[in-house]
Design an enzyme around this catalytic site. Structure first.
Site, PDB file in Angstrom:
ATOM      1  N   GLU A 103       0.827  -1.207   0.000  1.00 44.58           N
ATOM      2  CA  GLU A 103       0.000   0.000   0.000  1.00 44.58           C
ATOM      3  C   GLU A 103       0.865   1.262   0.000  1.00 44.58           C
ATOM      4  OE1 GLU A 103      -2.163  -2.999   2.806  1.00 44.58           O
ATOM      5  OE2 GLU A 103      -0.093  -2.447   2.322  1.00 44.58           O
ATOM      6  N   CYS A 134      -0.193   1.371   7.412  1.00 45.40           N
ATOM      7  CA  CYS A 134      -0.777   1.582   6.086  1.00 45.40           C
ATOM      8  C   CYS A 134      -2.173   2.177   6.180  1.00 45.40           C
ATOM      9  CB  CYS A 134      -0.797   0.271   5.302  1.00 45.40           C
ATOM     10  SG  CYS A 134       0.858  -0.317   4.877  1.00 45.40           S
TER      11      CYS A 134
END
Length: 197
Positions: A103, A134
């Site tokens: 991510e 994330c």
């Protein structure tokens, strides 16, 4: 009775810093924040069309392709208005960077070639429910939607995890409403991990 931010030193201070550093939130503040979280998402989300199940699977398959190429099996893809913007895959071992999750790589790639506004309201597809780091980045970027395959609980059966779900973090972030869909091709994502020894 505590001094106001101006009285504390004669100069105005940041209200956020004063409140978070000096006292715990009141019951009223907590209730208001929770109510705002429940009421805000539909009103505050950018007006982008949401993907259907077939489209979710199509983009998740792209994330799975990235996961297969990663140094640890996590992949991600960022989509805006039905169009792929960038892909990312875990590169933590390759780069010796513990923050190089799929991510994070996708977010970094997106803002390297676009204004960061491209992320606002976009959808991030990822093969594993985002970790706290994330998910924090996803919320700060103001994505409109998160779609993940395997959940934190499922991943814990194979690898170590910080046991905080994306929904838990999102519920504490009323300024960044997000729609979360989990379980899309979860079995395929889990198959990328060997059983825990």
């Amino acid at each position: 009775m505590s001094a106001s931010p101006r009285e504390a030193g004669g100069k105005p201070q940041s209200g956020c810093a004063v409140h978070s550093a000096m006292r715990a939130p009141s019951r009223r503040t907590v209730v208001t924040a929770l109510a705002s979280t429940l009421a805000a998402p539909s009103a505050m989300l950018p007006r982008f069309a949401h993907a259907d199940a077939a489209e979710d699977e199509r983009f998740m398959r792209i994330a799975l392709e990235e996961a297969r190429r990663a140094d640890f099996p996590f992949g991600a893809v960022i989509v805006r208005e039905g169009r792929e913007i960038v892909r990312g895959r875990n590169l933590g071992r390759t780069t010796n960077d513990p923050t190089a999750h799929g991510e994070m790589i996708a977010i970094r790639r997106a803002i390297a070639v676009n204004d960061r506004a491209v992320l606002v309201g976009s959808t991030l597809y990822t093969t594993g429910e985002p970790c706290a780091m994330c998910m924090g980045a996803i919320l700060w970027c103001h994505f409109g939607r998160l779609v993940f395959a395997a959940s934190i609980a499922q991943l814990l059966t194979r690898i170590d995890q910080i046991m905080i779900t994306g929904a838990e973090l999102a519920s504490r972030t009323p300024f960044a409403p997000i729609e979360i869909t989990g379980g899309v091709l979860a079995e395929e994502a889990m198959a990328l991990f060997p059983p825990r020894q």
